[in-house]
Write a protein that holds these residues in place. Structure first.
Motif, PDB file in Angstrom:
ATOM      1  N   ASN A  88       3.961  -0.081  -9.249  1.00 28.09           N
ATOM      2  CA  ASN A  88       3.174   1.149  -9.388  1.00 28.09           C
ATOM      3  C   ASN A  88       2.895   1.726  -8.009  1.00 28.09           C
ATOM      4  N   ASP A  89       3.934   2.238  -7.380  1.00 31.35           N
ATOM      5  CA  ASP A  89       3.882   2.641  -5.977  1.00 31.35           C
ATOM      6  C   ASP A  89       4.329   4.096  -5.874  1.00 31.35           C
ATOM      7  N   GLU A  90       3.519   4.915  -5.216  1.00 32.95           N
ATOM      8  CA  GLU A  90       3.875   6.323  -5.068  1.00 32.95           C
ATOM      9  C   GLU A  90       5.177   6.483  -4.297  1.00 32.95           C
ATOM     10  N   TYR A  91       5.458   5.553  -3.378  1.00 41.20           N
ATOM     11  CA  TYR A  91       6.712   5.609  -2.637  1.00 41.20           C
ATOM     12  C   TYR A  91       7.908   5.527  -3.587  1.00 41.20           C
ATOM     13  N   VAL A  92       7.788   4.706  -4.626  1.00 43.31           N
ATOM     14  CA  VAL A  92       8.880   4.566  -5.591  1.00 43.31           C
ATOM     15  C   VAL A  92       9.103   5.886  -6.326  1.00 43.31           C
ATOM     16  N   GLU A  94       8.323   8.870  -5.309  1.00 42.18           N
ATOM     17  CA  GLU A  94       8.877   9.847  -4.373  1.00 42.18           C
ATOM     18  C   GLU A  94      10.370   9.600  -4.140  1.00 42.18           C
ATOM     19  N   ALA A  95      10.772   8.332  -4.149  1.00 44.72           N
ATOM     20  CA  ALA A  95      12.198   8.024  -4.006  1.00 44.72           C
ATOM     21  C   ALA A  95      12.982   8.522  -5.219  1.00 44.72           C
ATOM     22  N   LEU A  96      12.412   8.354  -6.410  1.00 48.20           N
ATOM     23  CA  LEU A  96      13.063   8.878  -7.611  1.00 48.20           C
ATOM     24  C   LEU A  96      13.140  10.401  -7.552  1.00 48.20           C
ATOM     25  N   ARG A  97      12.067  11.014  -7.111  1.00 47.51           N
ATOM     26  CA  ARG A  97      12.073  12.473  -6.941  1.00 47.51           C
ATOM     27  C   ARG A  97      13.144  12.907  -5.940  1.00 47.51           C
ATOM     28  N   ALA A  98      13.336  12.099  -4.920  1.00 45.66           N
ATOM     29  CA  ALA A  98      14.304  12.434  -3.869  1.00 45.66           C
ATOM     30  C   ALA A  98      15.742  12.268  -4.336  1.00 45.66           C
ATOM     31  N   GLY A  99      15.940  11.577  -5.460  1.00 42.67           N
ATOM     32  CA  GLY A  99      17.287  11.430  -5.991  1.00 42.67           C
ATOM     33  C   GLY A  99      17.742  10.016  -6.284  1.00 42.67           C
ATOM     34  N   ALA A 100      16.869   9.008  -6.077  1.00 48.21           N
ATOM     35  CA  ALA A 100      17.249   7.636  -6.410  1.00 48.21           C
ATOM     36  C   ALA A 100      17.480   7.513  -7.916  1.00 48.21           C
ATOM     37  N   ASP A 101      18.375   6.607  -8.288  1.00 51.09           N
ATOM     38  CA  ASP A 101      18.778   6.476  -9.684  1.00 51.09           C
ATOM     39  C   ASP A 101      17.944   5.455 -10.451  1.00 51.09           C
ATOM     40  N   GLY A 102      17.137   4.694  -9.754  1.00 53.13           N
ATOM     41  CA  GLY A 102      16.301   3.702 -10.408  1.00 53.13           C
ATOM     42  C   GLY A 102      15.651   2.830  -9.361  1.00 53.13           C
ATOM     43  N   PHE A 103      14.839   1.888  -9.807  1.00 51.80           N
ATOM     44  CA  PHE A 103      14.200   0.980  -8.851  1.00 51.80           C
ATOM     45  C   PHE A 103      14.187  -0.431  -9.396  1.00 51.80           C
ATOM     46  N   LEU A 104      14.041  -1.376  -8.490  1.00 49.87           N
ATOM     47  CA  LEU A 104      14.091  -2.800  -8.809  1.00 49.87           C
ATOM     48  C   LEU A 104      13.012  -3.522  -8.027  1.00 49.87           C
ATOM     49  N   LEU A 105      12.282  -4.398  -8.689  1.00 49.72           N
ATOM     50  CA  LEU A 105      11.256  -5.184  -8.017  1.00 49.72           C
ATOM     51  C   LEU A 105      11.879  -6.380  -7.303  1.00 49.72           C
ATOM     52  N   LYS A 106      11.394  -6.666  -6.091  1.00 54.05           N
ATOM     53  CA  LYS A 106      11.934  -7.790  -5.323  1.00 54.05           C
ATOM     54  C   LYS A 106      11.700  -9.127  -6.012  1.00 54.05           C
ATOM     55  N   PHE A 128      14.435   0.826 -16.696  1.00 59.68           N
ATOM     56  CA  PHE A 128      12.994   0.644 -16.838  1.00 59.68           C
ATOM     57  C   PHE A 128      12.276   1.947 -17.226  1.00 59.68           C
ATOM     58  N   PRO A 129      12.622   2.532 -18.374  1.00 62.96           N
ATOM     59  CA  PRO A 129      12.039   3.829 -18.757  1.00 62.96           C
ATOM     60  C   PRO A 129      10.517   3.812 -18.868  1.00 62.96           C
ATOM     61  N   ALA A 130       9.939   2.709 -19.357  1.00 62.38           N
ATOM     62  CA  ALA A 130       8.476   2.645 -19.474  1.00 62.38           C
ATOM     63  C   ALA A 130       7.818   2.699 -18.098  1.00 62.38           C
ATOM     64  N   SER A 131       8.427   2.038 -17.115  1.00 63.23           N
ATOM     65  CA  SER A 131       7.872   2.057 -15.760  1.00 63.23           C
ATOM     66  C   SER A 131       7.998   3.439 -15.132  1.00 63.23           C
ATOM     67  N   VAL A 132       9.126   4.113 -15.376  1.00 65.50           N
ATOM     68  CA  VAL A 132       9.288   5.482 -14.867  1.00 65.50           C
ATOM     69  C   VAL A 132       8.239   6.390 -15.487  1.00 65.50           C
ATOM     70  N   ARG A 133       7.978   6.201 -16.767  1.00 69.41           N
ATOM     71  CA  ARG A 133       6.959   7.006 -17.461  1.00 69.41           C
ATOM     72  C   ARG A 133       5.581   6.771 -16.853  1.00 69.41           C
ATOM     73  N   ARG A 134       5.261   5.512 -16.556  1.00 71.81           N
ATOM     74  CA  ARG A 134       3.957   5.219 -15.945  1.00 71.81           C
ATOM     75  C   ARG A 134       3.843   5.839 -14.555  1.00 71.81           C
ATOM     76  N   LEU A 135       4.922   5.780 -13.789  1.00 72.72           N
ATOM     77  CA  LEU A 135       4.905   6.396 -12.460  1.00 72.72           C
ATOM     78  C   LEU A 135       4.710   7.901 -12.555  1.00 72.72           C
ATOM     79  N   ALA A 136       5.386   8.530 -13.522  1.00 74.83           N
ATOM     80  CA  ALA A 136       5.244   9.975 -13.694  1.00 74.83           C
ATOM     81  C   ALA A 136       3.820  10.332 -14.097  1.00 74.83           C
ATOM     82  N   ALA A 219       5.914  14.611 -22.159  1.00 70.67           N
ATOM     83  CA  ALA A 219       4.639  14.094 -21.643  1.00 70.67           C
ATOM     84  C   ALA A 219       4.813  12.651 -21.207  1.00 70.67           C
ATOM     85  N   PRO A 220       4.425  12.299 -19.977  1.00 70.10           N
ATOM     86  CA  PRO A 220       4.637  10.949 -19.479  1.00 70.10           C
ATOM     87  C   PRO A 220       3.669   9.919 -20.062  1.00 70.10           C
ATOM     88  N   GLY A 221       2.574  10.374 -20.627  1.00 68.85           N
ATOM     89  CA  GLY A 221       1.576   9.422 -21.115  1.00 68.85           C
ATOM     90  C   GLY A 221       1.997   8.672 -22.354  1.00 68.85           C
TER      91      GLY A 221
END
Length: 221
Positions: A88-92, A94-106, A128-136, A219-221
């Motif tokens: 749950n990181d704003e950087y993530v 912003e990366a998706l907004r910038a054009g990243a195709d997804g994210f992965l936890l270390k 991880f659609p649920a995580s993308v929804r929570r970030l949005a 709606a992201p909620g």
């Protein structure tokens, strides 16, 4: 078909761990490594990886700016998978907004890492659609969407069926799952997805879904 991967992380142990996990798979090859986002563009141009697994926080050039740089300057750019410590990181987002195709936890399990790389390479489902929804919901522009994003969605003039497909994409359904839900052929769904991406000016379904959340179309909620 082999998926080629470039690893970008300032921690050698993280790179070594990802390499060990990915290279244990017969269809994945790690073709290079970098310790900072500043080194990404020449490596991408020289190695032509299918996927870049990129740390979001690095000392010289972070994953957000590196993503923007790759998409801005590289013809036929690779898929970009942001690697992060915190979900749950704003950087993530912003990366998706910038054009990243997804994210992965270390801390992801090996099977999850492999699945993420394959899924992003294939590009036919949302990671991880649920995580993308929570970030949005946390970092987007709210349920009503931003004025600019709403205007862009209106200009896209999606048909009713294209809008339906976009909503199902946002739920994380693959092309085959959307086809089953709508009782149409997979090729028909692929055509609708391509039309949605073209109308929204999105390079892939992740960016289309972000646009849907940003505009309030979904709606992201």
């Amino acid at each position: 078909m082999t998926v080629t991967v470039l690893l970008v992380d300032d921690e050698p142990l993280v790179r070594a761990g990802l390499r060990a996990v990915l290279e244990s798979e017969p269809d994945i090859e790690v073709v290079g490594e970098a310790a900072d986002g500043a080194a990404v563009i020449p490596l991408v141009r020289g190695l032509r990886p299918d996927v870049v697994a990129m740390d979001v926080r690095m000392p010289l050039l972070d994953g957000i700016e590196a993503t923007r740089a790759v998409l801005r300057t590289v013809a036929d750019p690779p898929k970009i998978l942001v690697v992060t410590t915190f979900e749950n990181d704003e950087y993530v987002y912003e990366a998706l907004r910038a054009g990243a195709d997804g994210f992965l936890l270390k801390r992801s399990r090996p099977a999850e890492i492999v699945h993420a790389v394959r899924l992003v390479a294939e590009g036919e489902s949302l990671l991880f659609p649920a995580s993308v929804r929570r970030l949005a919901a946390a970092y987007g522009d709210g349920e009503g969407g931003s004025r600019a994003a709403r205007a862009a969605m209106e200009r896209a003039r999606l048909t009713d069926r294209e809008g339906e497909v976009l909503r199902l994409m946002a739920r994380g359904l693959s092309n085959a799952e959307i086809a089953a839900r709508l009782v149409v052929g997979t090729e028909t769904v692929k055509s609708h997805v391509s039309a949605v991406l073209a109308k929204l000016g999105a390079r892939d379904r992740t960016q289309a879904v972000i646009a849907a959340y940003e505009s309030g179309f979904v709606a992201p909620g």
